[in-house]
Design a protein around this motif. Sequence first.
Motif, PDB file in Angstrom:
ATOM      1  N   SER A 205      -0.984 -48.861  70.543  1.00 32.24           N
ATOM      2  CA  SER A 205      -1.388 -47.470  70.620  1.00 32.24           C
ATOM      3  C   SER A 205      -0.413 -46.564  69.867  1.00 32.24           C
ATOM      4  CB  SER A 205      -1.477 -47.032  72.088  1.00 32.24           C
ATOM      5  OG  SER A 205      -1.795 -45.670  72.201  1.00 32.24           O
ATOM      6  N   VAL A 206       0.893 -46.826  70.024  1.00 31.06           N
ATOM      7  CA  VAL A 206       1.890 -46.043  69.311  1.00 31.06           C
ATOM      8  C   VAL A 206       1.736 -46.217  67.808  1.00 31.06           C
ATOM      9  CG1 VAL A 206       4.368 -45.806  68.855  1.00 31.06           C
ATOM     10  CG2 VAL A 206       3.538 -46.027  71.208  1.00 31.06           C
ATOM     11  N   ALA A 207       1.477 -47.482  67.371  1.00 30.92           N
ATOM     12  CA  ALA A 207       1.390 -47.764  65.939  1.00 30.92           C
ATOM     13  C   ALA A 207       0.127 -47.199  65.302  1.00 30.92           C
ATOM     14  CB  ALA A 207       1.460 -49.271  65.705  1.00 30.92           C
ATOM     15  N   SER A 208      -0.970 -47.135  66.067  1.00 29.63           N
ATOM     16  CA  SER A 208      -2.266 -46.774  65.485  1.00 29.63           C
ATOM     17  C   SER A 208      -2.828 -45.441  65.943  1.00 29.63           C
ATOM     18  CB  SER A 208      -3.287 -47.860  65.833  1.00 29.63           C
ATOM     19  OG  SER A 208      -3.515 -47.893  67.240  1.00 29.63           O
ATOM     20  N   SER A 209      -2.261 -44.870  67.016  1.00 29.83           N
ATOM     21  CA  SER A 209      -2.774 -43.644  67.650  1.00 29.83           C
ATOM     22  C   SER A 209      -4.081 -43.867  68.399  1.00 29.83           C
ATOM     23  CB  SER A 209      -2.961 -42.519  66.623  1.00 29.83           C
ATOM     24  OG  SER A 209      -1.718 -42.198  66.022  1.00 29.83           O
ATOM     25  N   LEU A 210      -4.512 -45.116  68.563  1.00 29.32           N
ATOM     26  CA  LEU A 210      -5.677 -45.404  69.392  1.00 29.32           C
ATOM     27  C   LEU A 210      -5.276 -45.349  70.862  1.00 29.32           C
ATOM     28  CD1 LEU A 210      -7.156 -48.445  67.424  1.00 29.32           C
ATOM     29  CD2 LEU A 210      -8.137 -46.152  67.566  1.00 29.32           C
ATOM     30  N   PRO A 211      -6.187 -44.990  71.755  1.00 27.94           N
ATOM     31  CA  PRO A 211      -5.844 -44.941  73.178  1.00 27.94           C
ATOM     32  C   PRO A 211      -5.627 -46.343  73.751  1.00 27.94           C
ATOM     33  CG  PRO A 211      -8.194 -44.552  72.860  1.00 27.94           C
ATOM     34  CD  PRO A 211      -7.582 -44.556  71.495  1.00 27.94           C
ATOM     35  N   VAL A 212      -4.792 -46.426  74.763  1.00 28.97           N
ATOM     36  CA  VAL A 212      -4.542 -47.707  75.434  1.00 28.97           C
ATOM     37  C   VAL A 212      -5.831 -48.179  76.097  1.00 28.97           C
ATOM     38  CG1 VAL A 212      -3.271 -48.831  77.297  1.00 28.97           C
ATOM     39  CG2 VAL A 212      -2.101 -47.213  75.781  1.00 28.97           C
ATOM     40  N   TYR A 213      -6.099 -49.461  75.977  1.00 24.44           N
ATOM     41  CA  TYR A 213      -7.325 -50.032  76.553  1.00 24.44           C
ATOM     42  C   TYR A 213      -7.023 -51.468  76.979  1.00 24.44           C
ATOM     43  CZ  TYR A 213     -12.289 -51.203  77.052  1.00 24.44           C
ATOM     44  OH  TYR A 213     -13.510 -51.577  77.540  1.00 24.44           O
ATOM     45  N   ARG A 214      -7.618 -51.912  78.075  1.00 20.86           N
ATOM     46  CA  ARG A 214      -7.411 -53.277  78.556  1.00 20.86           C
ATOM     47  C   ARG A 214      -8.735 -54.021  78.582  1.00 20.86           C
ATOM     48  NH1 ARG A 214      -3.705 -56.482  81.027  1.00 20.86           N
ATOM     49  NH2 ARG A 214      -4.422 -57.993  82.589  1.00 20.86           N
ATOM     50  N   GLY A 215      -8.842 -55.066  77.781  1.00 19.87           N
ATOM     51  CA  GLY A 215     -10.054 -55.862  77.733  1.00 19.87           C
ATOM     52  C   GLY A 215     -10.157 -56.831  78.900  1.00 19.87           C
ATOM     53  N   LYS A 216     -11.398 -57.209  79.234  1.00 18.75           N
ATOM     54  CA  LYS A 216     -11.649 -58.110  80.355  1.00 18.75           C
ATOM     55  C   LYS A 216     -12.644 -59.195  79.932  1.00 18.75           C
ATOM     56  CE  LYS A 216     -13.295 -54.811  82.893  1.00 18.75           C
ATOM     57  NZ  LYS A 216     -13.178 -53.741  81.891  1.00 18.75           N
ATOM     58  N   SER A 217     -12.954 -60.066  80.860  1.00 20.32           N
ATOM     59  CA  SER A 217     -13.938 -61.121  80.623  1.00 20.32           C
ATOM     60  C   SER A 217     -15.349 -60.554  80.694  1.00 20.32           C
ATOM     61  CB  SER A 217     -13.779 -62.231  81.664  1.00 20.32           C
ATOM     62  OG  SER A 217     -14.054 -61.732  82.965  1.00 20.32           O
ATOM     63  N   GLY A 218     -16.322 -61.308  80.180  1.00 21.02           N
ATOM     64  CA  GLY A 218     -17.717 -60.908  80.269  1.00 21.02           C
ATOM     65  C   GLY A 218     -18.500 -61.306  79.030  1.00 21.02           C
ATOM     66  N   TRP A 219     -19.774 -60.952  79.024  1.00 21.51           N
ATOM     67  CA  TRP A 219     -20.615 -61.180  77.848  1.00 21.51           C
ATOM     68  C   TRP A 219     -20.223 -60.159  76.779  1.00 21.51           C
ATOM     69  CZ3 TRP A 219     -23.345 -65.479  77.623  1.00 21.51           C
ATOM     70  CH2 TRP A 219     -23.716 -66.104  78.813  1.00 21.51           C
ATOM     71  N   ASP A 220     -19.849 -60.645  75.593  1.00 20.20           N
ATOM     72  CA  ASP A 220     -19.371 -59.693  74.578  1.00 20.20           C
ATOM     73  C   ASP A 220     -20.355 -59.472  73.448  1.00 20.20           C
ATOM     74  OD1 ASP A 220     -19.075 -61.957  72.948  1.00 20.20           O
ATOM     75  OD2 ASP A 220     -17.111 -61.322  72.207  1.00 20.20           O
ATOM     76  N   SER A 221     -21.456 -60.260  73.377  1.00 18.56           N
ATOM     77  CA  SER A 221     -22.422 -60.024  72.298  1.00 18.56           C
ATOM     78  C   SER A 221     -23.695 -60.806  72.535  1.00 18.56           C
ATOM     79  CB  SER A 221     -21.830 -60.419  70.925  1.00 18.56           C
ATOM     80  OG  SER A 221     -21.487 -61.793  70.911  1.00 18.56           O
ATOM     81  N   VAL A 222     -24.794 -60.284  71.988  1.00 19.03           N
ATOM     82  CA  VAL A 222     -26.060 -61.008  71.871  1.00 19.03           C
ATOM     83  C   VAL A 222     -26.454 -60.948  70.400  1.00 19.03           C
ATOM     84  CG1 VAL A 222     -26.840 -60.635  74.228  1.00 19.03           C
ATOM     85  CG2 VAL A 222     -27.376 -58.946  72.470  1.00 19.03           C
ATOM     86  N   ASN A 223     -27.160 -61.983  69.939  1.00 18.08           N
ATOM     87  CA  ASN A 223     -27.430 -62.110  68.512  1.00 18.08           C
ATOM     88  C   ASN A 223     -28.835 -62.633  68.272  1.00 18.08           C
ATOM     89  OD1 ASN A 223     -24.313 -62.090  67.637  1.00 18.08           O
ATOM     90  ND2 ASN A 223     -24.597 -63.437  69.396  1.00 18.08           N
ATOM     91  N   THR A 224     -29.427 -62.204  67.174  1.00 24.74           N
ATOM     92  CA  THR A 224     -30.689 -62.772  66.722  1.00 24.74           C
ATOM     93  C   THR A 224     -30.588 -63.048  65.234  1.00 24.74           C
ATOM     94  OG1 THR A 224     -33.101 -62.436  66.603  1.00 24.74           O
ATOM     95  CG2 THR A 224     -31.703 -60.493  66.320  1.00 24.74           C
ATOM     96  N   SER A 225     -31.169 -64.163  64.794  1.00 22.40           N
ATOM     97  CA  SER A 225     -30.949 -64.616  63.423  1.00 22.40           C
ATOM     98  C   SER A 225     -32.221 -65.211  62.825  1.00 22.40           C
ATOM     99  CB  SER A 225     -29.843 -65.682  63.376  1.00 22.40           C
ATOM    100  OG  SER A 225     -28.662 -65.217  63.996  1.00 22.40           O
ATOM    101  N   LEU A 226     -32.275 -65.156  61.517  1.00 20.07           N
ATOM    102  CA  LEU A 226     -33.345 -65.783  60.745  1.00 20.07           C
ATOM    103  C   LEU A 226     -32.728 -66.513  59.568  1.00 20.07           C
ATOM    104  CD1 LEU A 226     -36.329 -66.230  59.833  1.00 20.07           C
ATOM    105  CD2 LEU A 226     -36.129 -64.064  58.582  1.00 20.07           C
ATOM    106  N   LEU A 227     -33.139 -67.767  59.365  1.00 19.04           N
ATOM    107  CA  LEU A 227     -32.699 -68.539  58.213  1.00 19.04           C
ATOM    108  C   LEU A 227     -33.908 -69.147  57.514  1.00 19.04           C
ATOM    109  CD1 LEU A 227     -29.697 -70.822  57.690  1.00 19.04           C
ATOM    110  CD2 LEU A 227     -31.951 -71.806  57.304  1.00 19.04           C
ATOM    111  N   LEU A 228     -33.924 -69.076  56.185  1.00 15.75           N
ATOM    112  CA  LEU A 228     -34.957 -69.690  55.367  1.00 15.75           C
ATOM    113  C   LEU A 228     -34.291 -70.638  54.378  1.00 15.75           C
ATOM    114  CD1 LEU A 228     -37.171 -66.570  54.564  1.00 15.75           C
ATOM    115  CD2 LEU A 228     -37.694 -68.393  56.209  1.00 15.75           C
ATOM    116  N   ALA A 229     -34.853 -71.829  54.216  1.00 12.69           N
ATOM    117  CA  ALA A 229     -34.345 -72.796  53.239  1.00 12.69           C
ATOM    118  C   ALA A 229     -35.510 -73.254  52.367  1.00 12.69           C
ATOM    119  CB  ALA A 229     -33.706 -73.993  53.934  1.00 12.69           C
TER     120      ALA A 229
END
Length: 281
Positions: A205-229
């Motif tokens: 936070s001191v180096a970047s000026s971003l606010p202090v934040y504490r991350g935790k466990s949990g679902w961090d993303s959902v994704n959908t994809s398409l591939l063509l070959a």
Amino acid sequence: MRLRPITTLLAAGTALCAMPALAQEAPAENVLDGDYLTVGAGAVYVPSYRGSDDYVLSPVPLVKGRFKGIDINPRVAGVALDLVPDAKDAKVGFSLGPVATYSANRAGRIKDPVVRAAGKLDPAIDVGFTAGVTGYKLLNDYDALTLSADVKWDVNGAHKGMTVNPAISYATPLSPALVAVVAVSARHVDGKFGRYYYSVTPEQSVASSLPVYRGKSGWDSVNTSLLLAYDLSGDVRDGGFSLFGAANYSRMLNDAKDTPYTSLRGDANQWVIGGGVAYTF
């Protein structure tokens, strides 16, 4: 081929070769029936870190094959082995084997000067196992639906945590030369992972000026994809050169969305677009 976000993009390719061979007007020899190797190279346009709204162009290798009944399946910056071969005429198949991937998230190429000021992170090497079940011949004689999950632990001393990536993908040929894969996946991370990637420490936070934040466990993303070959010879079974293209949309959730790295400096909506060329022999 099977798909995961990038944390999954070219991995979707594994479901393509897991499909039963097309039956009509088959070539004299189907290279996918026995031992084979597919090697390829491409490029993807990806966020400069997970949660970034700046994008960079990155090269992507592709390796896929089978040797002595063991399937070699690609992961993004990694590989998975399937040690359980399916019978050629199986209606249901199973997969189980080791998986390993390399992640350089926020280890370099950070375009945002504020996030860069917070400091680089160490690359992670995640090792674990993958397991899944595939149903064949569901809507036509050649399609496949796969339910799978990767469970991995960091062994490189970076986040030192565990991730779980469940996914569901559907692969079907649109012609003897063109195959499509659609997939939906998600990722659950433990507290060590969440604190490493999503926290802003007092020092950061001191180096970047971003606010202090504490991350935790949990679902961090959902994704959908398409591939063509698309096989350039007109038939995926005779090997040779093919072209592939893929697109992945990821929505960051919970602490991955709320961390200042995303909420103040980036975007919870993440896109990956890429393509390349491969050769099968």
